[in-house]
Design a protein around this motif. Structure first.
Motif, PDB file in Angstrom:
ATOM      1  N   ASN A 191       0.825  -1.217   0.000  1.00  0.00           N
ATOM      2  CA  ASN A 191       0.000   0.000   0.000  1.00  0.00           C
ATOM      3  C   ASN A 191       0.857   1.264   0.000  1.00  0.00           C
ATOM      4  O   ASN A 191       0.473   2.292  -0.576  1.00  0.00           O
ATOM      5  CB  ASN A 191      -0.935   0.005   1.209  1.00  0.00           C
ATOM      6  CG  ASN A 191      -2.117  -0.915   1.008  1.00  0.00           C
ATOM      7  OD1 ASN A 191      -2.531  -1.171  -0.118  1.00  0.00           O
ATOM      8  ND2 ASN A 191      -2.668  -1.426   2.101  1.00  0.00           N
ATOM      9  N   SER A 201      -5.596   1.990  -2.527  1.00  0.00           N
ATOM     10  CA  SER A 201      -5.106   0.887  -1.696  1.00  0.00           C
ATOM     11  C   SER A 201      -5.518  -0.451  -2.294  1.00  0.00           C
ATOM     12  O   SER A 201      -6.387  -0.537  -3.163  1.00  0.00           O
ATOM     13  CB  SER A 201      -5.659   1.021  -0.275  1.00  0.00           C
ATOM     14  OG  SER A 201      -7.064   0.854  -0.272  1.00  0.00           O
ATOM     15  N   SER A 202      -4.877  -1.512  -1.799  1.00  0.00           N
ATOM     16  CA  SER A 202      -5.181  -2.846  -2.306  1.00  0.00           C
ATOM     17  C   SER A 202      -6.623  -3.236  -2.008  1.00  0.00           C
ATOM     18  O   SER A 202      -7.269  -3.921  -2.814  1.00  0.00           O
ATOM     19  CB  SER A 202      -4.215  -3.869  -1.688  1.00  0.00           C
ATOM     20  OG  SER A 202      -4.297  -3.820  -0.264  1.00  0.00           O
TER      21      SER A 202
END
Length: 717
Positions: A191, A201-202
């Motif tokens: 991230n 973000s993931s």
């Protein structure tokens, strides 16, 4: 509603996993593992319906092909760390309502989107519902698995395992497959690294992929008129449903063997509770439908009766007239009560307070009714903005219908109450009449309070949705240049391959819109989320109302593109027609000019036919009854034609002296004559660059002509 399930996990050496072994198991295949010197044989595995390798479009365009064993051995060889992620798996639940062919096509299409979006290669394996039977020494090994048609705990469990690479593929010598050893795909980044590259973000990326899967599946489900998927949670959907807990492998196996577990009991209780709530909701919806139908009939009757009133100009005027009558009657009643104050002062005071309360309550209700048209208009605007969300729109329409029906019912009650109170005032000493009036006002106030609460709750939900939609539009606007949003023409991607992406024309329109409204692209010095919210605030009512075409483009570029192509099809057909006529004319004058004369002859013939060609374009542009979009494209085509003609003048004059003597004179004279006519016709209309192109060709022609006519200087003997 069709079930939504999509999950992802990494295939990692740290967990003792091998990409080759995982691929062999999911495909029911036999693969040799070069790294570990093993052969993974899962050929006896049942339940595998299909297995396919899906390449990104960039590799397909180059004619690259790869088999499963080579793919995953190459992916393993590209990793050097002992804890490397060698692959990633996406597990999706396929709609059981579709047939086998449609499920297969749906899985392949989604895998293709993953490949093109993340620049990876995918291995897609579709499994049918299969349960391993309990061990029985009397059962042969070939019968340890259920076959089609046999009893299964969940016969809907058709699913696909999509195994993707963690590195972007590259092309080695002789079109062999290789992977970039220095760089993982952005999805595998931390991230911190994603944030440094202005990426979400993931977790947000997983949500985006989940929405991509739901959108892909819903397009197929909609074609067959099947219930659509909804990626939101029960809470976000506004449903009073409780999600079940995860069973796990051990609890699931025990339940299949007939052994009850604590998790199983919990899930059964949750399902029973959800079914009871759903049944009650269905019953309540049926009751609401009946009430709404009755209210609609009453509203229609009242509307018809209102239309028949002579001299009526609408409900607002009637309410004003009734209010005036009520005021006069109330004043008379107050005067009467005041005149009788010498008898019972206390009762008169109570009566006056009741009358004042009634007047204020009725005036407030009348004012609320006067605001109804504004509420209805506001509701219509919000409904127009929420057309793409069919499920929410249905709820809004139902709520708005109920709100309008309730409001009209309140208005009718108010009118009836006003009419009754406009009659001769009853005696202030009639306790029964006073209590009846008080009870009627209490009921009226209760209905108004309930309606107010419902309106406030509905408005809050609509406001939250509008805020999410503004963020979505802002995201697409500021990322219009990104590969995930814009069609990658350099890699051969077309609008048919990526219908949800912006083409070059649309990106230019969005850039012009952003520049006109002072919306700048993301500055790396500013946090992406903060910048996104700043842009989202710009999407207020005025901007959206004045730029409906841009909003439509941001929401659905494919629909806008199809509409645009439909509008300019008139010019496209016209252009094809005049192109054919121009080509026929150019062919007809070859013999008159003394032969084809290669590229110089082709350009000269194009120059000669440019007069009638540009005249046809000009006439088309001046036709006011043609679509404005088509005429705008015609203007661009005319400008490009003039640029091309000036460039052809330049090149033809430069190379005409290289023709054979028999053709040189004919084509030179044709070019000179045509240039004179062209200059007279477009005098003052050509740009500076176009003039320079023509002058450059003339200078080159004159230089070569002077060079030929100049006698050579030799040495005297």
């Amino acid at each position: 509603m069709t079930m939504v399930h999509i999950a992802t996990k990494a295939i990692s050496r740290k967990a003792g996993q091998s990409a080759v072994a995982c691929a062999a198991y999911r495909a029911g295949d036999v693969l040799d593992d070069a790294k570990y010197g093993k052969t993974h044989d899962y050929s006896k595995k049942s339940g595998v319906m299909s297995s396919d390798i899906v390449l990104p479009f960039s590799l397909k365009a180059l004619g690259v092909s790869v088999d499963r064993e080579t793919l995953w051995n190459t992916a393993e060889a590209a990793e050097t760390r002992s804890d490397s992620r060698v692959a990633r798996e996406w597990l999706i639940n396929l709609p059981y309502e579709l047939d086998e062919y449609d499920r297969h096509q749906l899985a392949i299409n989604f895998a293709q989107k993953l490949c093109d979006d993340m620049d990876v290669i995918a291995d897609v394996c579709i499994h049918r519902p299969v349960m391993k039977l309990p061990f029985d020494p009397n059962v042969p090994p070939s019968s340890k698995y259920l076959r089609e048609g046999e009893e299964n705990p969940d016969p809907r469990n058709f699913h696909a395992h999509i195994l993707v690479t963690t590195r972007a593929p590259t092309i080695g010598p002789n079109k062999t497959l290789a992977f970039d050893p220095k760089l993982k795909t952005p999805f595998e980044w931390s991230n911190k690294k994603r944030k440094a590259h202005d990426l979400p973000s993931s977790m947000q990326e997983i949500k985006r992929v989940r929405e991509m899967w739901v959108d892909t599946a819903n397009k197929v489900l909609a074609e067959y008129h099947l219930p659509l998927m909804d990626a939101r949670s029960y809470k976000d959907q506004g449903l009073d449903q409780q999600p079940t807990i995860k069973m796990g492998v051990e609890a699931t196996a025990m339940e299949r063997r007939g052994i009850t577990t604590e998790k199983g009991n919990t899930n059964r209780a949750i399902k029973a509770r959800n079914k009871l709530v759903a049944d009650n909701h269905i019953k309540q919806e049926a009751d609401n439908e009946r009430r709404i139908s009755a209210l609609r009939n009453g509203l229609a009757w009242a509307t018809e009766k209102n239309a028949r009133l002579p001299g009526s100009i609408g409900g607002t005027k009637q309410r004003a007239d009734f209010t005036k009558q009520l005021s006069r009657s109330s004043d008379n009643l107050i005067a009467y009560c005041t005149g009788q104050s010498h008898r019972t002062a206390a009762r008169v005071d109570d009566t006056k307070r009741c009358i004042e309360d009634a007047k204020s309550g009725i005036a407030w209700a009348v004012k609320r009714c006067e605001n109804l048209p504004k509420w209805i208009n506001g509701t219509d605007e919000r409904s127009q903005k929420a057309q793409q969300r069919i499920d929410l729109s249905k709820q809004w329409v139902t709520a708005n219908t109920k709100r309008a029906a309730n409001s009209e019912s309140i208005a009718q009650d108010i009118h009836r109450d006003i009419a009754e109170r406009a009659k001769a005032a009853p005696s202030p000493f009639d306790d029964d009449a006073r209590r009846a009036r008080a009870a009627r006002l209490d009921r009226q106030q209760g209905r108004i309070n309930r309606d107010t609460r419902e309106n406030r709750y509905e408005d809050e939900r609509i406001f939250e949705y509008v805020e999410r939609m503004k963020l979505h539009l802002a995201m697409r606007l500021i990322q219009r240049h990104r590969e995930a949003m814009a069609i990658n023409w350099a890699q051969g991607e077309t609008a048919a391959d990526a219908p949800d992406k912006f083409d070059q024309r649309q990106v230019a329109q969005l850039s012009e819109f952003a520049q006109r409204h002072g919306i700048e692209d993301h500055d790396k010095a500013v946090e992406f989320t903060a910048h996104l919210r700043q842009v989202a605030k710009r999407f207020d009512y005025t901007l959206v109302e004045n730029n409906k075409a841009i909003i439509k483009l941001l929401r659905d570029p494919n629909a806008e593109r199809e509409q645009y192509l439909a509008l300019i099809k008139h010019f496209t057909d016209f252009r094809d027609n005049i192109d054919q006529k121009r080509a026929a004319f150019n062919t007809s004058i070859i013999d008159k000019l003394g032969g084809s004369a290669g590229e110089v002859g082709r350009m000269t013939r194009d120059i000669i036919s440019s007069f009638s060609y540009t005249k046809g374009l000009t006439d088309y542009i001046n036709q006011d009854n043609y679509p404005a979009e088509a005429r705008e494209v015609a203007r661009e085509h005319l400008a490009n034609t003039l640029d091309k003609t000036c460039e052809q003048f330049k090149l033809a004059f430069r190379d005409v002296n290289s023709l054979p003597r028999t053709q040189r004179k004919t084509y030179s004279e044709a070019l000179k004559t045509t240039l004179e006519t062209f200059t007279k016709q477009y005098d003052g209309k050509l740009s500076e660059s176009q003039h320079k192109a023509i002058q450059s060709g003339l200078k080159s022609y004159q230089y070569q002509l002077d060079k030929v006519n100049t006698p050579s200087r030799g040495f005297s003997p």
